[in-house]
Design a protein around this motif. Structure first.
Motif, PDB file in Angstrom:
ATOM      1  N   ALA A   1      83.085 102.573 -39.131  1.00  0.00           N
ATOM      2  CA  ALA A   1      82.963 102.395 -37.679  1.00  0.00           C
ATOM      3  C   ALA A   1      83.662 101.121 -37.257  1.00  0.00           C
ATOM      4  O   ALA A   1      83.614 100.118 -37.953  1.00  0.00           O
ATOM      5  CB  ALA A   1      81.493 102.326 -37.271  1.00  0.00           C
ATOM      6  N   ILE A   2      84.323 101.160 -36.126  1.00  0.00           N
ATOM      7  CA  ILE A   2      84.937  99.967 -35.543  1.00  0.00           C
ATOM      8  C   ILE A   2      84.114  99.556 -34.337  1.00  0.00           C
ATOM      9  O   ILE A   2      83.861 100.361 -33.445  1.00  0.00           O
ATOM     10  CB  ILE A   2      86.391 100.237 -35.119  1.00  0.00           C
ATOM     11  CG1 ILE A   2      87.265 100.382 -36.363  1.00  0.00           C
ATOM     12  CG2 ILE A   2      86.930  99.144 -34.222  1.00  0.00           C
ATOM     13  CD1 ILE A   2      88.705 100.596 -36.053  1.00  0.00           C
ATOM     14  N   ARG A   3      83.685  98.327 -34.317  1.00  0.00           N
ATOM     15  CA  ARG A   3      82.958  97.794 -33.186  1.00  0.00           C
ATOM     16  C   ARG A   3      83.971  97.505 -32.082  1.00  0.00           C
ATOM     17  O   ARG A   3      84.801  96.613 -32.186  1.00  0.00           O
ATOM     18  CB  ARG A   3      82.229  96.523 -33.586  1.00  0.00           C
ATOM     19  CG  ARG A   3      81.226  96.029 -32.545  1.00  0.00           C
ATOM     20  CD  ARG A   3      80.650  94.678 -32.998  1.00  0.00           C
ATOM     21  NE  ARG A   3      80.170  94.771 -34.366  1.00  0.00           N
ATOM     22  CZ  ARG A   3      80.165  93.743 -35.204  1.00  0.00           C
ATOM     23  NH1 ARG A   3      80.639  92.578 -34.828  1.00  0.00           N
ATOM     24  NH2 ARG A   3      79.708  93.889 -36.429  1.00  0.00           N
TER      25      ARG A   3
ATOM     26  N   PRO B   1      91.889 104.998 -35.754  1.00  0.00           N
ATOM     27  CA  PRO B   1      91.374 103.622 -35.716  1.00  0.00           C
ATOM     28  C   PRO B   1      92.520 102.640 -35.999  1.00  0.00           C
ATOM     29  O   PRO B   1      92.705 102.187 -37.134  1.00  0.00           O
ATOM     30  CB  PRO B   1      90.317 103.614 -36.816  1.00  0.00           C
ATOM     31  CG  PRO B   1      90.806 104.629 -37.797  1.00  0.00           C
ATOM     32  CD  PRO B   1      91.497 105.686 -36.994  1.00  0.00           C
ATOM     33  N   VAL B   2      93.298 102.337 -34.988  1.00  0.00           N
ATOM     34  CA  VAL B   2      94.533 101.581 -35.201  1.00  0.00           C
ATOM     35  C   VAL B   2      94.257 100.151 -35.680  1.00  0.00           C
ATOM     36  O   VAL B   2      95.086  99.545 -36.364  1.00  0.00           O
ATOM     37  CB  VAL B   2      95.394 101.575 -33.927  1.00  0.00           C
ATOM     38  CG1 VAL B   2      95.945 102.967 -33.657  1.00  0.00           C
ATOM     39  CG2 VAL B   2      94.605 101.086 -32.721  1.00  0.00           C
ATOM     40  N   GLU B   3      93.091  99.589 -35.334  1.00  0.00           N
ATOM     41  CA  GLU B   3      92.773  98.251 -35.815  1.00  0.00           C
ATOM     42  C   GLU B   3      92.628  98.227 -37.335  1.00  0.00           C
ATOM     43  O   GLU B   3      93.103  97.304 -38.011  1.00  0.00           O
ATOM     44  CB  GLU B   3      91.487  97.734 -35.153  1.00  0.00           C
ATOM     45  CG  GLU B   3      91.625  97.428 -33.669  1.00  0.00           C
ATOM     46  CD  GLU B   3      91.451  98.664 -32.805  1.00  0.00           C
ATOM     47  OE1 GLU B   3      91.532  98.530 -31.572  1.00  0.00           O
ATOM     48  OE2 GLU B   3      91.238  99.773 -33.351  1.00  0.00           O
ATOM     49  N   LEU B   4      91.963  99.224 -37.869  1.00  0.00           N
ATOM     50  CA  LEU B   4      91.816  99.318 -39.318  1.00  0.00           C
ATOM     51  C   LEU B   4      93.182  99.478 -39.990  1.00  0.00           C
ATOM     52  O   LEU B   4      93.474  98.833 -40.993  1.00  0.00           O
ATOM     53  CB  LEU B   4      90.918 100.497 -39.678  1.00  0.00           C
ATOM     54  CG  LEU B   4      90.944 100.933 -41.152  1.00  0.00           C
ATOM     55  CD1 LEU B   4      90.410  99.830 -42.039  1.00  0.00           C
ATOM     56  CD2 LEU B   4      90.183 102.223 -41.347  1.00  0.00           C
TER      57      LEU B   4
ATOM     58  N   ALA C   1      95.121  97.039 -42.711  1.00  0.00           N
ATOM     59  CA  ALA C   1      95.525  97.509 -44.039  1.00  0.00           C
ATOM     60  C   ALA C   1      97.020  97.351 -44.269  1.00  0.00           C
ATOM     61  O   ALA C   1      97.450  96.996 -45.371  1.00  0.00           O
ATOM     62  CB  ALA C   1      95.119  98.965 -44.218  1.00  0.00           C
ATOM     63  N   THR C   2      97.825  97.594 -43.230  1.00  0.00           N
ATOM     64  CA  THR C   2      99.279  97.574 -43.392  1.00  0.00           C
ATOM     65  C   THR C   2      99.869  96.191 -43.136  1.00  0.00           C
ATOM     66  O   THR C   2     100.504  95.600 -44.014  1.00  0.00           O
ATOM     67  CB  THR C   2      99.932  98.604 -42.459  1.00  0.00           C
ATOM     68  OG1 THR C   2      99.499  98.357 -41.108  1.00  0.00           O
ATOM     69  CG2 THR C   2      99.545 100.008 -42.870  1.00  0.00           C
ATOM     70  N   LEU C   3      99.653  95.658 -41.936  1.00  0.00           N
ATOM     71  CA  LEU C   3     100.223  94.360 -41.584  1.00  0.00           C
ATOM     72  C   LEU C   3      99.479  93.220 -42.244  1.00  0.00           C
ATOM     73  O   LEU C   3     100.079  92.208 -42.630  1.00  0.00           O
ATOM     74  CB  LEU C   3     100.209  94.181 -40.062  1.00  0.00           C
ATOM     75  CG  LEU C   3     100.978  95.227 -39.252  1.00  0.00           C
ATOM     76  CD1 LEU C   3     100.838  94.946 -37.761  1.00  0.00           C
ATOM     77  CD2 LEU C   3     102.433  95.263 -39.664  1.00  0.00           C
TER      78      LEU C   3
ATOM     79  N   SER D   1      93.478  88.563 -34.810  1.00  0.00           N
ATOM     80  CA  SER D   1      92.461  89.594 -35.000  1.00  0.00           C
ATOM     81  C   SER D   1      93.125  90.950 -35.200  1.00  0.00           C
ATOM     82  O   SER D   1      94.257  91.166 -34.771  1.00  0.00           O
ATOM     83  CB  SER D   1      91.543  89.666 -33.775  1.00  0.00           C
ATOM     84  OG  SER D   1      92.248  90.181 -32.659  1.00  0.00           O
ATOM     85  N   PRO D   2      92.430  91.902 -35.840  1.00  0.00           N
ATOM     86  CA  PRO D   2      92.994  93.250 -35.959  1.00  0.00           C
ATOM     87  C   PRO D   2      93.306  93.872 -34.608  1.00  0.00           C
ATOM     88  O   PRO D   2      94.270  94.626 -34.475  1.00  0.00           O
ATOM     89  CB  PRO D   2      91.896  94.025 -36.693  1.00  0.00           C
ATOM     90  CG  PRO D   2      91.136  92.982 -37.454  1.00  0.00           C
ATOM     91  CD  PRO D   2      91.155  91.755 -36.585  1.00  0.00           C
TER      92      PRO D   2
END
Length: 562
Positions: free
Chosen positions: A19-21, A364-367, A371-373, A544-545
């Motif tokens: 889950a992303i807050r 979930p683009v933040e996740l 992971a990538t950047l 931040s992500p």
């Protein structure tokens, strides 16, 4: 026979909640990391051009331009002056060349075309002023002054076809209004040729006007590359194993596709082709084979490449010297007509993270950004559904192009958007059976089997450690996501089973693959097994992500999302 519609796969131990807050994000783009050139060895390479057996160029995502003077043994990066997605390159001699591509504006999503020109072999690239051109996909020049390009449509330029007579400094739009712009074209003369739209239609061009009556209609399949010779002989390749030939300049088309075990090549999505004399070479997804004919398509052979990643373009300068480019910096060359291919990479590339969602806005683009950047993991994505052909949607955009551009900003190395799985509008809350009827064919069980086969092929191609997809929705509040969740879990199980879809192993030389973990994204829950605070500063990232993901979100959504 298995019930392929609504069964639950016994992989619950692997399905970890994520889950992303969601915290408020500013309406204006946040600073994040400054734009940096994409490392060429991981970039999506989209187009290749050679003027002789030694001198060539490759372009791709992140503004990548590479140049070789020794037949591709070594490559040197040239400064393009942009980080945009470059789609196509054309050279008429070792000095004069052009590149086209495009960018989309944040939130408004207006496409802006990009034209780069060099007169010194790429030592310097000049951006031509093209303020009204939409995002472009293909370019071809026949001499130093005359050329053409195709791309999206716009209010000013509904046809999506443009001509120049001054070397690309100015462009004149063709007449006509084909739907949704154009994917590719080829010209018999400066004024006449053929163009292909994303709707699967091929239209003739005469007198610089795109005519209304299609000469070929492929339905859900799209044409990805066309070649038309001066004698009227023409070829086109595209989705779903499409290979068509014409003997009259494109008036009538007939299939010349080969038949192999399990019709596996019928599931292959061809992306490009090259022709020299009677020889033809075709590449696509997966990229483990190049399809070759030495007699204009009467007989075909598979030429193994030694790597499975998708190939986007291929070119030959004679019957022996050829090059192919594709995902994650894949760059192949041959000096024996394709019997053997060598890669510039010593190690086989694969994705650490593979994501599969119905649409880019579900991700979930933040996740993914973290992971990538943040952690420098390679990633690939599948956008399983397509809505642009729903007649009630009114969507005339190249939505998959915009999603590819946005996810490229996250460092996602490749985005696949399968052609055969259209979705209904989300607001209709359609049940799975309604989608299955829209998938190719009218047999629901067969449609689900094709969907599973596609996902298994993708997993065996990318060989990821971790899979991320939709969560389960047993109460029926998200039937689309629920169905895709089950399909992905079944595909994860089947990808490691050599008895499932063995033709993928036999024809494409793919290998079985066992995924280590499957995560599901639950955006409606406050907390899952793992929680990412999207707006909190990560000392390793220096931001931040959420800030890292904001440029991507601006291309996926019409307004800032909180």
């Amino acid at each position: 026979m298995r019930n392929h519609l609504l069964y639950m796969v016994k992989l619950a131990a692997l399905a970890l909640l994520f889950a992303i807050r969601s915290l408020p994000l500013a309406a204006a783009p946040l600073p994040g990391k400054p734009a940096e050139p994409t490392p060429w060895d991981d970039a999506e390479l989209t187009s290749v051009a050679f003027v002789d057996a030694q001198t060539g160029w490759v372009v791709g995502a992140g503004g990548v331009v590479m140049h070789t003077v020794d037949g591709g043994a070594r490559w040197v990066r040239q400064n393009s002056g942009t980080t945009a997605l470059l789609r196509s390159v054309s050279f008429i001699d070792p000095q004069n060349g052009w590149i086209v591509g495009g960018e989309h504006d944040a939130y408004t999503h207006r496409g802006r075309g990009l034209v780069l020109r060099t007169t010194d072999g790429g030592q310097t690239w000049r951006r031509e002023p093209t303020p009204l051109l939409p995002a472009l996909r293909q370019v071809r020049f026949v001499n130093a002054t005359e050329g053409w390009t195709v791309g999206e449509s716009s209010t000013f330029y509904p046809a999506g076809l443009f001509f120049t007579r001054d070397g690309g400094r100015s462009w004149n739009a063709a007449g006509g209004t084909p739907p949704q712009g154009l994917l590719c074209a080829d010209m018999l003369s400066p004024h006449a040729g053929l163009v292909a739209a994303p709707t699967g239609d091929v239209f003739p061009v005469t007198g610089r006007v795109v005519r209304e009556t299609a000469v070929a209609q492929l339905g859900l399949r799209a044409v990805r590359k066309m070649l038309v010779a001066g004698d009227g002989r023409g070829w086109l390749v595209g989705d779903g194993g499409t290979i068509l030939v014409s003997d009259d300049g494109g008036g009538v088309w007939r299939s010349t596709a080969p038949q192999l075990p399990g019709d596996e090549l019928g599931a292959n999505d061809w992306r490009s082709m090259a022709a020299v004399g009677s020889h033809l070479w075709i590449v696509g997804d997966p990229g483990s084979n190049v399809l070759h004919s030495a007699d204009e398509g009467q007989n075909w052979e598979l030429q193994p490449t030694g790597q499975p990643l998708p190939l986007n373009d291929v070119t030959f300068v004679d019957e022996t010297h050829g090059w192919a480019v594709g995902a994650m910096g894949t760059l192949l060359r041959t000096v024996d007509g394709g019997r053997t291919w060598q890669t510039t990479h010593a190690e086989a590339r694969r994705a650490a993270l593979w994501t599969c969602f119905a649409e880019a806005t579900d991700m979930p683009v933040e996740l993914i950004a973290q992971a990538t950047l943040g952690e420098d993991h390679r990633a690939a994505a599948v956008l399983f559904g397509r809505r642009e052909f729903d007649v009630t949607s009114g969507d005339r955009e190249f939505s998959s192009d915009r999603a590819t551009e946005g996810l490229d900003k996250l460092g996602v190395g490749h985005v696949s958007a399968p052609w055969q799985f259209p979705l209904r509008q989300r607001q209709l809350r359609a049940q799975p059976a309604e989608w299955l009827h829209a998938w190719e064919g009218n047999d629901d069980a067969a449609a689900l089997l094709r969907a599973e086969a596609y996902l298994v092929r993708q997993l065996r191609t990318w060989r990821p450690e971790v899979v991320l997809t939709h969560s389960v929705a047993p109460r029926g509040d998200a039937p689309q996501e629920h169905l895709l969740h089950q399909l992905v879990l079944q595909a994860v199980e089947s990808a490691g089973d050599e008895s499932r879809f063995p033709e993928q192993l036999q024809v494409h030389k793919l290998t079985t693959w066992k995924v280590r973990r499957v995560y599901v994204y639950t955006p409606t829950q406050d907390r899952g097994t793992i929680t990412l605070a999207a707006a909190e500063l990560d000392p390793r990232l220096g931001t931040s992500p959420g800030e890292l993901a904001q440029p991507c979100r601006a291309l996926l959504f019409d307004a800032a999302v909180t």
